[in-house]
Motif scaffolding. Sequence first.
Motif, PDB file in Angstrom:
ATOM      1  N   THR A 222       7.464  62.440  80.068  1.00 11.13           N
ATOM      2  CA  THR A 222       7.240  63.763  79.503  1.00 11.13           C
ATOM      3  C   THR A 222       8.543  64.351  78.988  1.00 11.13           C
ATOM      4  N   VAL A 223       8.447  65.027  77.846  1.00  8.39           N
ATOM      5  CA  VAL A 223       9.583  65.749  77.282  1.00  8.39           C
ATOM      6  C   VAL A 223       9.207  67.218  77.179  1.00  8.39           C
ATOM      7  N   TYR A 224      10.212  68.064  77.384  1.00 10.86           N
ATOM      8  CA  TYR A 224       9.996  69.502  77.384  1.00 10.86           C
ATOM      9  C   TYR A 224      10.897  70.172  76.347  1.00 10.86           C
ATOM     10  N   LEU A 225      10.474  71.333  75.907  1.00  7.12           N
ATOM     11  CA  LEU A 225      11.307  72.150  75.037  1.00  7.12           C
ATOM     12  C   LEU A 225      11.211  73.588  75.536  1.00  7.12           C
ATOM     13  N   GLU A 226      12.305  74.049  76.107  1.00 11.73           N
ATOM     14  CA  GLU A 226      12.394  75.432  76.546  1.00 11.73           C
ATOM     15  C   GLU A 226      12.931  76.246  75.383  1.00 11.73           C
ATOM     16  N   MET A 227      12.149  77.230  74.948  1.00 13.75           N
ATOM     17  CA  MET A 227      12.531  78.044  73.803  1.00 13.75           C
ATOM     18  C   MET A 227      12.718  79.487  74.261  1.00 13.75           C
ATOM     19  N   SER A 228      13.858  80.051  73.976  1.00 17.19           N
ATOM     20  CA  SER A 228      14.117  81.430  74.334  1.00 17.19           C
ATOM     21  C   SER A 228      14.685  82.170  73.126  1.00 17.19           C
ATOM     22  N   SER A 229      14.760  83.486  73.240  1.00 17.34           N
ATOM     23  CA  SER A 229      15.234  84.333  72.137  1.00 17.34           C
ATOM     24  C   SER A 229      14.536  83.950  70.836  1.00 17.34           C
ATOM     25  N   LEU A 230      13.237  83.800  70.927  1.00 16.74           N
ATOM     26  CA  LEU A 230      12.468  83.338  69.774  1.00 16.74           C
ATOM     27  C   LEU A 230      12.507  84.353  68.634  1.00 16.74           C
ATOM     28  N   LYS A 231      12.505  83.811  67.428  1.00 16.74           N
ATOM     29  CA  LYS A 231      12.563  84.618  66.212  1.00 16.74           C
ATOM     30  C   LYS A 231      11.314  84.334  65.370  1.00 16.74           C
ATOM     31  N   PRO A 232      10.934  85.260  64.517  1.00 12.31           N
ATOM     32  CA  PRO A 232       9.775  84.998  63.642  1.00 12.31           C
ATOM     33  C   PRO A 232       9.930  83.715  62.829  1.00 12.31           C
ATOM     34  N   GLU A 233      11.154  83.366  62.469  1.00 17.95           N
ATOM     35  CA  GLU A 233      11.368  82.150  61.689  1.00 17.95           C
ATOM     36  C   GLU A 233      11.181  80.870  62.509  1.00 17.95           C
ATOM     37  N   ASP A 234      10.978  80.991  63.804  1.00 17.72           N
ATOM     38  CA  ASP A 234      10.640  79.836  64.635  1.00 17.72           C
ATOM     39  C   ASP A 234       9.140  79.519  64.566  1.00 17.72           C
ATOM     40  N   THR A 235       8.375  80.365  63.909  1.00 17.94           N
ATOM     41  CA  THR A 235       6.940  80.143  63.770  1.00 17.94           C
ATOM     42  C   THR A 235       6.674  78.844  63.021  1.00 17.94           C
ATOM     43  N   ALA A 236       5.906  77.956  63.626  1.00 16.82           N
ATOM     44  CA  ALA A 236       5.635  76.642  63.049  1.00 16.82           C
ATOM     45  C   ALA A 236       4.683  75.884  63.973  1.00 16.82           C
ATOM     46  N   VAL A 237       4.200  74.755  63.478  1.00 21.85           N
ATOM     47  CA  VAL A 237       3.533  73.804  64.347  1.00 21.85           C
ATOM     48  C   VAL A 237       4.614  72.856  64.869  1.00 21.85           C
ATOM     49  N   TYR A 238       4.665  72.704  66.170  1.00 15.67           N
ATOM     50  CA  TYR A 238       5.676  71.878  66.802  1.00 15.67           C
ATOM     51  C   TYR A 238       5.064  70.527  67.185  1.00 15.67           C
ATOM     52  N   TYR A 239       5.745  69.470  66.757  1.00 19.99           N
ATOM     53  CA  TYR A 239       5.270  68.111  66.991  1.00 19.99           C
ATOM     54  C   TYR A 239       6.243  67.357  67.890  1.00 19.99           C
ATOM     55  N   CYS A 240       5.678  66.561  68.769  1.00 23.78           N
ATOM     56  CA  CYS A 240       6.448  65.690  69.633  1.00 23.78           C
ATOM     57  C   CYS A 240       6.484  64.290  69.015  1.00 23.78           C
ATOM     58  N   LYS A 241       7.599  63.627  69.173  1.00 23.62           N
ATOM     59  CA  LYS A 241       7.766  62.254  68.675  1.00 23.62           C
ATOM     60  C   LYS A 241       8.440  61.425  69.749  1.00 23.62           C
ATOM     61  N   ALA A 242       8.007  60.183  69.871  1.00 20.54           N
ATOM     62  CA  ALA A 242       8.637  59.272  70.825  1.00 20.54           C
ATOM     63  C   ALA A 242       8.608  57.864  70.277  1.00 20.54           C
ATOM     64  N   ASP A 243       9.602  57.084  70.649  1.00 15.87           N
ATOM     65  CA  ASP A 243       9.581  55.666  70.302  1.00 15.87           C
ATOM     66  C   ASP A 243       9.957  54.845  71.536  1.00 15.87           C
ATOM     67  N   GLY A 244       9.708  53.568  71.447  1.00 15.78           N
ATOM     68  CA  GLY A 244      10.006  52.706  72.577  1.00 15.78           C
ATOM     69  C   GLY A 244       9.261  51.401  72.456  1.00 15.78           C
ATOM     70  N   PHE A 245       8.902  50.844  73.595  1.00 17.97           N
ATOM     71  CA  PHE A 245       8.210  49.566  73.604  1.00 17.97           C
ATOM     72  C   PHE A 245       6.949  49.636  74.447  1.00 17.97           C
ATOM     73  N   SER A 246       5.878  49.125  73.859  1.00 20.76           N
ATOM     74  CA  SER A 246       4.605  48.940  74.551  1.00 20.76           C
ATOM     75  C   SER A 246       4.465  47.444  74.752  1.00 20.76           C
ATOM     76  N   GLY A 247       4.737  46.999  75.943  1.00 21.86           N
ATOM     77  CA  GLY A 247       4.882  45.562  76.135  1.00 21.86           C
ATOM     78  C   GLY A 247       6.104  45.107  75.372  1.00 21.86           C
ATOM     79  N   SER A 248       5.945  44.132  74.491  1.00 28.38           N
ATOM     80  CA  SER A 248       7.063  43.683  73.664  1.00 28.38           C
ATOM     81  C   SER A 248       7.011  44.272  72.260  1.00 28.38           C
ATOM     82  N   ASP A 249       6.053  45.136  72.012  1.00 29.83           N
ATOM     83  CA  ASP A 249       5.859  45.719  70.686  1.00 29.83           C
ATOM     84  C   ASP A 249       6.508  47.087  70.598  1.00 29.83           C
ATOM     85  N   TYR A 250       7.294  47.279  69.535  1.00 27.76           N
ATOM     86  CA  TYR A 250       7.898  48.588  69.291  1.00 27.76           C
ATOM     87  C   TYR A 250       6.822  49.582  68.871  1.00 27.76           C
ATOM     88  N   PHE A 251       6.937  50.811  69.358  1.00 29.70           N
ATOM     89  CA  PHE A 251       6.026  51.858  68.912  1.00 29.70           C
ATOM     90  C   PHE A 251       6.810  53.103  68.503  1.00 29.70           C
TER      91      PHE A 251
END
Length: 119
Positions: free
Chosen positions: A77-106
């Motif tokens: 799990t990855v977290y993002l603590e956001m403070s002092s938020l501004k109107p310009e922070d308004t957006a859809v936030y997406y998580c991304k991860a890479d690594g290996f599933s077995g021997s296959d890169y994902f």
Amino acid sequence: QVQLVESGGGLVQAGGSLRLSCAASGSIFRIGSMGWYRQAPGKQRELVATIGSGGSKNYADSVKGRFTISRDNAKNTVYLEMSSLKPEDTAVYYCKADGFSGSDYFLSWGQGTPVTVSS
């Protein structure tokens, strides 16, 4: 196949705080880099913050000092603590991860969680 599920978005007033979470599941051998990106209406998706498997962190200049990225490797799990938020922070936030599933890169993206900061 590795799935990412984000949570924690919502509506907050300017100056407020939110904590986003992103949990990875599936056939995971090892996760490398994890990160958060965001896309505001009419704009391109942009990097917010990333964290490497060893804990090295990188932030966009616009969020330095206000956002903190962290990860719990035991929970995939990855977290993002956001403070002092501004109107310009308004957006859809997406998580991304890479690594290996077995021997296959994902490389996987979450479905996104919306964050709205009202002025």
